[in-house]
Enzyme design. Structure first.
Site, short mmCIF file in Angstrom:
data_model
loop_
_atom_site.label_atom_id
_atom_site.label_comp_id
_atom_site.label_asym_id
_atom_site.label_seq_id
_atom_site.Cartn_x
_atom_site.Cartn_y
_atom_site.Cartn_z
N ARG A 50 1.53 37.36 33.04
CA ARG A 50 0.64 36.67 32.10
C ARG A 50 -0.61 36.21 32.84
NH1 ARG A 50 4.99 32.79 28.87
NH2 ARG A 50 6.15 34.48 27.84
N ASP A 52 -4.35 34.72 33.52
CA ASP A 52 -5.05 33.56 32.97
C ASP A 52 -6.41 33.93 32.39
OD1 ASP A 52 -3.03 31.80 33.67
OD2 ASP A 52 -3.90 31.34 35.62
N TYR A 111 -1.89 42.08 43.38
CA TYR A 111 -3.15 41.55 42.90
C TYR A 111 -4.28 41.88 43.87
CZ TYR A 111 -0.96 38.73 39.23
OH TYR A 111 -0.29 38.33 38.10
N ARG A 202 -5.03 32.51 43.40
CA ARG A 202 -6.33 31.83 43.41
C ARG A 202 -6.32 30.65 44.38
NH1 ARG A 202 -7.18 30.54 37.30
NH2 ARG A 202 -8.95 29.39 38.16
#
Length: 256
Positions: A50, A52, A111, A202
């Site tokens: 999921r 952001d 990622y 992040r």
């Protein structure tokens, strides 16, 4: 009901993340609306991750259940037609076993995070990179990143609203790479694990940027990790430089 795996690419800027929300645009909502054009009923799809608000997808994977036995190519083409003009594309589609699950069958997520280093405002890459106006020491950042590899309690790098049952995760890769991008010099972070905490990538990148800028020493990353305290984390970088690049499964799902 035949089940289909969808490989999804999307630009995250117009969306409040992947997950369907009542009054906000989402990637999940856009795909479910397109599915309803093909088979008029309520559709619920599941995804490997999921993402952001503002986060992009290069290799997001989802699955859907259909009533009709669709040819996978025709299903992807029909979905792409009804997804227009949203910046979402089904880049591959295959039929899978009925018990295959985009999230629970996955064994790793990868990622990519992009930093653009230049003073002039980004034009073509605006909204797709985190732009900074100073140079970074990549060797120092990699030294700091190496402290995060392996099995750890990642409470420091976990959002306060994270819903994961445990902060303990195994980080398999955090590689820092210099890239000559179209708009200027970039730093790419390649991050790989079975699963991630909310805002974990992040938080990593924001902390490592401080190392690359000289504000932190590489060993400070280990100190922050061992603190197991969210207050010890560096700044959390913006979502628009982050991409869900690939999802791995025990057996390859798509041709490429």
């Amino acid at each position: 009901m035949p089940r289909y795996a969808l490989k999804v690419e999307y630009h995250g800027a117009p969306f409040a993340g992947w997950q369907r929300q009542k009054d906000l645009p989402s990637v999940q909502g856009a795909i479910e609306d397109a599915l309803a054009k093909l088979e008029p009923r309520a559709h619920t799809i599941a995804a490997a991750g999921r993402t952001d608000t503002g986060v992009h997808g290069l290799g997001q994977v989802a699955h859907c259940d259909m009533v009709k036995d669709w040819d996978p190519f025709r299903l992807s083409e029909a979905l792409n037609f009804h997804l227009k003009p949203a910046p979402v594309a089904i880049v591959d589609c295959v039929q899978v076993a009925e018990d295959w699950h985009a999230r629970f069958s996955a064994i790793e997520r990868q990622y990519l995070f992009r930093i653009l280093m230049r003073r002039a405002p980004a034009t073509h890459d605006a909204g797709q990179v985190w732009q900074i106006n100073h140079q970074l020491d990549l060797d120092a950042m990699q030294d700091g990143a190496n402290h995060l590899l392996g099995l750890h309690d990642f409470t420091t790098f976990r959002s306060s609203i994270c819903q994961a049952q445990s902060p303990v995760k195994t980080l398999d890769e955090l590689r820092v790479e210099a890239v000559h991008g179209m708009s200027g010099p970039e730093v790419h972070f390649h991050v790989r694990a079975r699963s991630f905490l909310h805002n974990q990538v992040r938080s990593f990148v924001g902390t490592l940027e401080r190392v690359g800028a000289g504000a932190w020493d590489p060993v400070d990353v280990r100190t922050a990790l061992e603190a197991c305290d969210r207050a010890a984390c560096g700044p959390v970088c913006p979502g628009h430089g982050l991409y869900l690049a690939r999802v791995g499964y025990p057996e390859p799902v798509f041709a490429q």
